[in-house]
Design a protein around this motif. Sequence first.
Motif, mmCIF file in Angstrom:
data_model
loop_
_atom_site.group_PDB
_atom_site.id
_atom_site.type_symbol
_atom_site.label_atom_id
_atom_site.label_comp_id
_atom_site.label_asym_id
_atom_site.label_seq_id
_atom_site.Cartn_x
_atom_site.Cartn_y
_atom_site.Cartn_z
ATOM 1 N N LYS A 165 0.835 -1.206 0.000
ATOM 2 C CA LYS A 165 0.000 0.000 0.000
ATOM 3 C C LYS A 165 0.868 1.254 0.000
ATOM 4 C CE LYS A 165 -3.776 2.271 2.522
ATOM 5 N NZ LYS A 165 -3.073 3.550 2.743
ATOM 6 N N ALA A 166 1.976 1.216 0.755
ATOM 7 C CA ALA A 166 2.878 2.368 0.790
ATOM 8 C C ALA A 166 3.515 2.622 -0.572
ATOM 9 C CB ALA A 166 3.964 2.142 1.844
ATOM 10 N N LEU A 167 3.608 1.573 -1.401
ATOM 11 C CA LEU A 167 4.183 1.703 -2.740
ATOM 12 C C LEU A 167 3.150 2.106 -3.786
ATOM 13 C CD1 LEU A 167 6.466 -1.485 -2.725
ATOM 14 C CD2 LEU A 167 7.225 0.902 -2.525
ATOM 15 N N GLY A 168 1.922 2.338 -3.340
ATOM 16 C CA GLY A 168 0.871 2.732 -4.278
ATOM 17 C C GLY A 168 0.117 1.575 -4.869
ATOM 18 N N GLY A 169 0.262 0.383 -4.284
ATOM 19 C CA GLY A 169 -0.446 -0.781 -4.776
ATOM 20 C C GLY A 169 -1.905 -0.775 -4.360
ATOM 21 N N ALA A 170 -2.676 -1.657 -4.996
ATOM 22 C CA ALA A 170 -4.103 -1.763 -4.693
ATOM 23 C C ALA A 170 -4.323 -2.611 -3.446
ATOM 24 C CB ALA A 170 -4.840 -2.386 -5.878
ATOM 25 N N ILE A 171 -5.429 -2.356 -2.747
ATOM 26 C CA ILE A 171 -5.855 -3.220 -1.649
ATOM 27 C C ILE A 171 -6.756 -4.302 -2.243
ATOM 28 C CG2 ILE A 171 -7.196 -3.360 0.482
ATOM 29 C CD1 ILE A 171 -6.307 -0.551 1.157
ATOM 30 N N ILE A 172 -6.393 -5.559 -2.019
ATOM 31 C CA ILE A 172 -7.106 -6.694 -2.604
ATOM 32 C C ILE A 172 -7.809 -7.484 -1.505
ATOM 33 C CG2 ILE A 172 -6.880 -8.786 -3.995
ATOM 34 C CD1 ILE A 172 -4.320 -7.684 -5.145
ATOM 35 N N HIS A 173 -9.055 -7.826 -1.722
ATOM 36 C CA HIS A 173 -9.776 -8.644 -0.749
ATOM 37 C C HIS A 173 -9.162 -10.042 -0.712
ATOM 38 C CE1 HIS A 173 -12.988 -10.787 1.310
ATOM 39 N NE2 HIS A 173 -13.459 -9.610 1.680
ATOM 40 N N PRO A 174 -8.912 -10.590 0.489
ATOM 41 C CA PRO A 174 -8.210 -11.880 0.586
ATOM 42 C C PRO A 174 -9.021 -13.087 0.135
ATOM 43 C CG PRO A 174 -8.792 -11.059 2.763
ATOM 44 C CD PRO A 174 -9.079 -9.957 1.813
ATOM 45 N N SER A 175 -10.276 -12.895 -0.267
ATOM 46 C CA SER A 175 -11.002 -14.005 -0.881
ATOM 47 C C SER A 175 -10.529 -14.240 -2.314
ATOM 48 C CB SER A 175 -12.509 -13.725 -0.865
ATOM 49 O OG SER A 175 -12.818 -12.597 -1.666
ATOM 50 N N ILE A 176 -9.774 -13.303 -2.854
ATOM 51 C CA ILE A 176 -9.256 -13.414 -4.218
ATOM 52 C C ILE A 176 -7.868 -14.059 -4.170
ATOM 53 C CG2 ILE A 176 -8.565 -12.133 -6.285
ATOM 54 C CD1 ILE A 176 -10.546 -9.930 -5.411
ATOM 55 N N ARG A 177 -7.732 -15.202 -4.804
ATOM 56 C CA ARG A 177 -6.446 -15.900 -4.828
ATOM 57 C C ARG A 177 -5.554 -15.245 -5.895
ATOM 58 N NH1 ARG A 177 -5.199 -20.416 -2.524
ATOM 59 N NH2 ARG A 177 -4.019 -21.149 -4.327
ATOM 60 N N ALA A 178 -4.728 -14.324 -5.434
ATOM 61 C CA ALA A 178 -3.893 -13.554 -6.351
ATOM 62 C C ALA A 178 -2.647 -13.078 -5.619
ATOM 63 C CB ALA A 178 -4.674 -12.356 -6.900
ATOM 64 N N ILE A 179 -1.681 -12.592 -6.387
ATOM 65 C CA ILE A 179 -0.516 -11.902 -5.845
ATOM 66 C C ILE A 179 -0.355 -10.592 -6.609
ATOM 67 C CG2 ILE A 179 0.739 -13.901 -4.956
ATOM 68 C CD1 ILE A 179 2.284 -14.049 -7.573
ATOM 69 N N GLN A 180 0.373 -9.654 -6.011
ATOM 70 C CA GLN A 180 0.507 -8.321 -6.612
ATOM 71 C C GLN A 180 1.967 -7.909 -6.656
ATOM 72 O OE1 GLN A 180 -1.388 -3.815 -6.046
ATOM 73 N NE2 GLN A 180 -1.933 -5.441 -4.639
ATOM 74 N N LEU A 181 2.391 -7.431 -7.816
ATOM 75 C CA LEU A 181 3.760 -6.948 -8.001
ATOM 76 C C LEU A 181 3.755 -5.427 -8.061
ATOM 77 C CD1 LEU A 181 6.771 -7.627 -8.581
ATOM 78 C CD2 LEU A 181 6.207 -7.548 -11.020
ATOM 79 N N ALA A 182 4.527 -4.793 -7.166
ATOM 80 C CA ALA A 182 4.622 -3.333 -7.131
ATOM 81 C C ALA A 182 6.080 -2.916 -7.253
ATOM 82 C CB ALA A 182 4.026 -2.784 -5.836
ATOM 83 N N GLU A 183 6.303 -1.807 -7.930
ATOM 84 C CA GLU A 183 7.659 -1.312 -8.153
ATOM 85 C C GLU A 183 8.091 -0.358 -7.045
ATOM 86 O OE1 GLU A 183 7.167 -1.181 -13.053
ATOM 87 O OE2 GLU A 183 7.516 0.659 -11.922
ATOM 88 N N MET A 184 9.399 -0.355 -6.806
ATOM 89 C CA MET A 184 9.993 0.628 -5.904
ATOM 90 C C MET A 184 10.858 1.569 -6.737
ATOM 91 S SD MET A 184 11.411 -1.880 -2.914
ATOM 92 C CE MET A 184 10.548 -3.404 -2.524
ATOM 93 N N ALA A 185 10.373 2.775 -6.964
ATOM 94 C CA ALA A 185 11.145 3.830 -7.632
ATOM 95 C C ALA A 185 11.815 3.335 -8.910
ATOM 96 C CB ALA A 185 12.198 4.401 -6.675
ATOM 97 N N SER A 186 11.007 2.934 -9.882
ATOM 98 C CA SER A 186 11.560 2.467 -11.152
ATOM 99 C C SER A 186 12.174 3.625 -11.940
ATOM 100 C CB SER A 186 10.474 1.795 -11.994
ATOM 101 O OG SER A 186 9.434 2.715 -12.284
ATOM 102 N N ILE A 187 13.220 3.308 -12.702
ATOM 103 C CA ILE A 187 13.872 4.277 -13.586
ATOM 104 C C ILE A 187 13.361 4.028 -14.998
ATOM 105 C CG2 ILE A 187 16.074 5.046 -14.550
ATOM 106 C CD1 ILE A 187 17.375 4.028 -11.925
ATOM 107 N N ASN A 188 12.790 5.049 -15.618
ATOM 108 C CA ASN A 188 12.271 4.900 -16.968
ATOM 109 C C ASN A 188 12.982 5.870 -17.905
ATOM 110 O OD1 ASN A 188 9.736 3.016 -17.185
ATOM 111 N ND2 ASN A 188 9.542 4.046 -15.209
ATOM 112 N N ASN A 189 13.611 5.310 -18.938
ATOM 113 C CA ASN A 189 14.288 6.108 -19.963
ATOM 114 C C ASN A 189 14.240 5.345 -21.287
ATOM 115 O OD1 ASN A 189 16.313 4.102 -19.730
ATOM 116 N ND2 ASN A 189 17.333 5.275 -18.108
ATOM 117 N N ARG A 190 15.092 5.706 -22.249
ATOM 118 C CA ARG A 190 15.042 5.046 -23.547
ATOM 119 C C ARG A 190 15.536 3.611 -23.491
ATOM 120 N NH1 ARG A 190 18.063 9.183 -27.470
ATOM 121 N NH2 ARG A 190 19.332 9.391 -25.593
#
Length: 266
Positions: A165-190
């Motif tokens: 959540k601190a990384l800006g990820g979504a809150i997911i209800h735990p009845s949903i069998r899933a995992i979530q990948l969130a980035e920490m300060a990604s660098i985007n360039n060419r």
Amino acid sequence: MKFSVSSKGDSVSDKLKSRIDTYLQDFGLKMDEEEPDIVISVGGDGTLLYAFHKYSHRLDKTAFVGVHTGHLGFYADWVPEEIEKLVIAIAKTPYQTVEYPILEVTVRYLNGNQEEKYLALNECTIKSTEGSLVADVEIRGELFETFRGDGLCMSTPSGSTAYNKALGGAIIHPSIRAIQLAEMASINNRVFRTVGSPLILPDHHTCVIKPLNDVDFQITIDHLTLLHKEVKSVECRVASEVVRFARFRPFPFWKRVVDSFIGKKE
């Protein structure tokens, strides 16, 4: 029924642990640190994480219940003033269990060392010990993106309210069998370009992170920090195991979210 009580270790939690031990044994329950049917965690979410990892080898046989003695714990249903009510409920009431999905993490090595497997209740994070993490992210065996930045966080639905959540990820209800990948300060360039949004993967999708820079990696499994060398890949998936929480009264997930992050409305 066999029980065990885990304490945060402060004076308040230790006193409550002692009272719970005494009360439950007075009701005829047996204390068993090795093979408990129910584990009462007294402290905060960190205490429950510790208990989860202590008994992660018997998740199909052990249920957890939390008592919070400090700030409101997300996993804790009970407060110290309700100890007698909780003890009576444990001793006299057939409890219901709710099951939350957890995360399976497999670390493989370039040097041929045996792979390491872990279970996480909240999340796994991957960071470089020197500079940025540079890694390919594969989903279902296909390259999704090449990541460059501070690190990556893979979380469970129940853990989606923690670091994710601190990384800006979504809150997911735990009845949903899933995992979530969130980035920490990604660098985007060419050269490096990422999607820049959290990814929610269903339970039949596997995410494999393959480091491209030859450095040591700091991998956390919940509250455990581990240093890994010569990492070939880190594979994340929804585990076949689940964590079970004992419920003696309703405590809906969204009420937990409101109580933890929004508070009571005036």
